[in-house]
Design a protein around this motif. Structure first.
Motif, mmCIF file in Angstrom:
data_model
loop_
_atom_site.group_PDB
_atom_site.id
_atom_site.type_symbol
_atom_site.label_atom_id
_atom_site.label_comp_id
_atom_site.label_asym_id
_atom_site.label_seq_id
_atom_site.Cartn_x
_atom_site.Cartn_y
_atom_site.Cartn_z
ATOM 1 N N SER A 108 13.787 -4.727 19.139
ATOM 2 C CA SER A 108 14.547 -3.651 18.513
ATOM 3 C C SER A 108 16.039 -3.827 18.763
ATOM 4 O O SER A 108 16.458 -4.394 19.773
ATOM 5 C CB SER A 108 14.082 -2.289 19.034
ATOM 6 O OG SER A 108 14.388 -2.159 20.407
ATOM 7 N N THR A 121 12.835 6.318 14.289
ATOM 8 C CA THR A 121 13.039 5.185 13.394
ATOM 9 C C THR A 121 13.500 4.017 14.254
ATOM 10 O O THR A 121 14.431 4.151 15.046
ATOM 11 C CB THR A 121 14.099 5.509 12.322
ATOM 12 O OG1 THR A 121 13.647 6.623 11.548
ATOM 13 C CG2 THR A 121 14.327 4.310 11.411
ATOM 14 N N VAL A 135 14.046 -5.521 10.152
ATOM 15 C CA VAL A 135 13.074 -4.593 9.585
ATOM 16 C C VAL A 135 13.346 -3.201 10.124
ATOM 17 O O VAL A 135 14.000 -3.031 11.159
ATOM 18 C CB VAL A 135 11.620 -5.024 9.910
ATOM 19 C CG1 VAL A 135 11.285 -6.358 9.261
ATOM 20 C CG2 VAL A 135 11.377 -5.084 11.404
ATOM 21 N N GLU A 136 12.829 -2.212 9.423
ATOM 22 C CA GLU A 136 12.958 -0.817 9.834
ATOM 23 C C GLU A 136 11.629 -0.128 9.592
ATOM 24 O O GLU A 136 11.004 -0.327 8.543
ATOM 25 C CB GLU A 136 14.062 -0.125 9.027
ATOM 26 C CG GLU A 136 14.259 1.330 9.396
ATOM 27 C CD GLU A 136 15.410 1.973 8.625
ATOM 28 O OE1 GLU A 136 15.236 3.135 8.183
ATOM 29 O OE2 GLU A 136 16.458 1.322 8.462
ATOM 30 N N PHE A 137 11.187 0.664 10.566
ATOM 31 C CA PHE A 137 9.920 1.369 10.405
ATOM 32 C C PHE A 137 9.911 2.623 11.274
ATOM 33 O O PHE A 137 10.749 2.792 12.154
ATOM 34 C CB PHE A 137 8.729 0.460 10.736
ATOM 35 C CG PHE A 137 8.739 -0.101 12.131
ATOM 36 C CD1 PHE A 137 7.985 0.478 13.144
ATOM 37 C CD2 PHE A 137 9.498 -1.222 12.436
ATOM 38 C CE1 PHE A 137 7.987 -0.048 14.421
ATOM 39 C CE2 PHE A 137 9.502 -1.755 13.721
ATOM 40 C CZ PHE A 137 8.744 -1.163 14.709
ATOM 41 N N GLU A 138 8.961 3.493 10.987
ATOM 42 C CA GLU A 138 8.818 4.752 11.714
ATOM 43 C C GLU A 138 7.745 4.607 12.785
ATOM 44 O O GLU A 138 6.729 3.945 12.563
ATOM 45 C CB GLU A 138 8.418 5.884 10.763
ATOM 46 C CG GLU A 138 9.325 6.062 9.563
ATOM 47 C CD GLU A 138 10.761 6.349 9.936
ATOM 48 O OE1 GLU A 138 10.976 7.209 10.801
ATOM 49 O OE2 GLU A 138 11.663 5.702 9.368
ATOM 50 N N GLU A 159 3.879 1.631 11.862
ATOM 51 C CA GLU A 159 3.516 0.542 10.953
ATOM 52 C C GLU A 159 4.664 0.242 10.015
ATOM 53 O O GLU A 159 5.548 1.070 9.803
ATOM 54 C CB GLU A 159 2.243 0.845 10.192
ATOM 55 C CG GLU A 159 2.272 2.056 9.304
ATOM 56 C CD GLU A 159 0.940 2.293 8.619
ATOM 57 O OE1 GLU A 159 0.950 2.441 7.384
ATOM 58 O OE2 GLU A 159 -0.082 2.343 9.315
ATOM 59 N N MET A 160 4.631 -0.977 9.503
ATOM 60 C CA MET A 160 5.647 -1.404 8.550
ATOM 61 C C MET A 160 4.990 -2.195 7.437
ATOM 62 O O MET A 160 3.911 -2.764 7.614
ATOM 63 C CB MET A 160 6.723 -2.248 9.234
ATOM 64 C CG MET A 160 6.244 -3.604 9.702
ATOM 65 S SD MET A 160 7.544 -4.613 10.470
ATOM 66 C CE MET A 160 7.489 -4.007 12.139
ATOM 67 N N THR A 161 5.642 -2.200 6.295
ATOM 68 C CA THR A 161 5.219 -3.033 5.171
ATOM 69 C C THR A 161 6.181 -4.203 5.091
ATOM 70 O O THR A 161 7.396 -4.021 5.179
ATOM 71 C CB THR A 161 5.265 -2.223 3.859
ATOM 72 O OG1 THR A 161 4.400 -1.094 3.988
ATOM 73 C CG2 THR A 161 4.821 -3.064 2.683
ATOM 74 N N LEU A 162 5.629 -5.404 4.948
ATOM 75 C CA LEU A 162 6.505 -6.565 4.821
ATOM 76 C C LEU A 162 5.961 -7.521 3.774
ATOM 77 O O LEU A 162 4.789 -7.483 3.415
ATOM 78 C CB LEU A 162 6.697 -7.258 6.170
ATOM 79 C CG LEU A 162 5.476 -7.747 6.938
ATOM 80 C CD1 LEU A 162 5.157 -9.185 6.570
ATOM 81 C CD2 LEU A 162 5.778 -7.667 8.421
ATOM 82 N N GLU A 181 0.525 -4.865 5.457
ATOM 83 C CA GLU A 181 0.816 -3.813 6.421
ATOM 84 C C GLU A 181 0.643 -4.367 7.830
ATOM 85 O O GLU A 181 -0.350 -5.034 8.124
ATOM 86 C CB GLU A 181 -0.128 -2.623 6.240
ATOM 87 C CG GLU A 181 -0.124 -2.011 4.857
ATOM 88 C CD GLU A 181 1.190 -1.365 4.506
ATOM 89 O OE1 GLU A 181 1.804 -0.746 5.407
ATOM 90 O OE2 GLU A 181 1.603 -1.457 3.349
ATOM 91 N N GLU A 183 0.630 -3.047 11.827
ATOM 92 C CA GLU A 183 0.517 -1.827 12.618
ATOM 93 C C GLU A 183 0.606 -2.156 14.103
ATOM 94 O O GLU A 183 -0.032 -3.097 14.579
ATOM 95 C CB GLU A 183 -0.829 -1.161 12.333
ATOM 96 C CG GLU A 183 -1.107 0.045 13.190
ATOM 97 C CD GLU A 183 -2.541 0.539 13.075
ATOM 98 O OE1 GLU A 183 -2.715 1.755 12.950
ATOM 99 O OE2 GLU A 183 -3.464 -0.302 13.117
#
Length: 191
Positions: A108, A121, A135-138, A159-162, A181, A183
């Protein structure tokens, strides 16, 4: 007497108001953490999997979210989709190329708190297949507290989508598989 009580109360309040950042090591030994993924299978279903070997740590500061950080390192050879032949293919040059890129990692660079307490975030650098992308994710805090063994734990999920193509993985699985996805479930033990 009043001065002594006032000084004592000030010390107690100050120690609570300015708690030190807490350092955690992710509990991968007890299987209380996982890095999972899913990708669409030709528009009809999902291929799901996980990485069985990874390590991680995070810092949590309740008073100053700017001090929060997370780091995860993944052994890419540990990919497991519950199908040996597919796993060999995913480890090969078409996908992860684990001989050339034995690790994937996330570090991070910034954490901010959402309006709702316990939601954050996270922005950082994800390195996969030898390519690093921001990348950025919650993430959401699952809970925190004492464990039955005398320790203290804190857990998060996110989780993030890439796009695999953003990381140089260009094997064509069709348009439904253009994204995947990823996770994270991270339970840490306070050090």
């Amino acid at each position: 007497m009043k001065k002594t009580l006032l000084a004592l109360a000030t010390m107690v309040l100050a120690s609570h108001a300015y708690a030190a950042p807490e350092n955690y090591v992710v509990d991968t030994e007890g299987m209380h953490a996982s890095v999972n993924f899913k990708i669409n299978h030709i528009g009809y279903s999902w291929v799901v999997g996980r990485f069985n070997d990874f390590k991680g740590s995070f810092v949590f500061d309740e008073d100053d979210v700017a001090n929060n950080e997370v780091k995860v390192t993944i052994n890419t050879n540990s990919v497991d989709t519950n199908h040996a032949e597919r796993d060999r293919h995913v480890r090969g040059k078409d996908f992860l190329n684990v001989k050339k890129f034995p690790e994937a990692s996330f570090q991070s660079t910034r954490v901010t708190q959402a309006d709702d307490k316990g939601e954050y975030t996270v922005v950082g650098d994800l390195t996969l297949h030898g390519v690093t992308q921001q990348v950025e994710f919650e993430i959401e805090e699952v809970g925190a507290g004492k464990d039955p063994w005398g320790g203290y734990r804190r857990g998060f999920t996110g989780e993030m989508t890439l796009k695999p193509s953003d990381f140089g993985i260009n094997y064509d699985l069709g348009p439904a598989a253009a994204t995947m996805e990823l996770e994270f479930i991270l339970e840490g033990v306070r050090q």
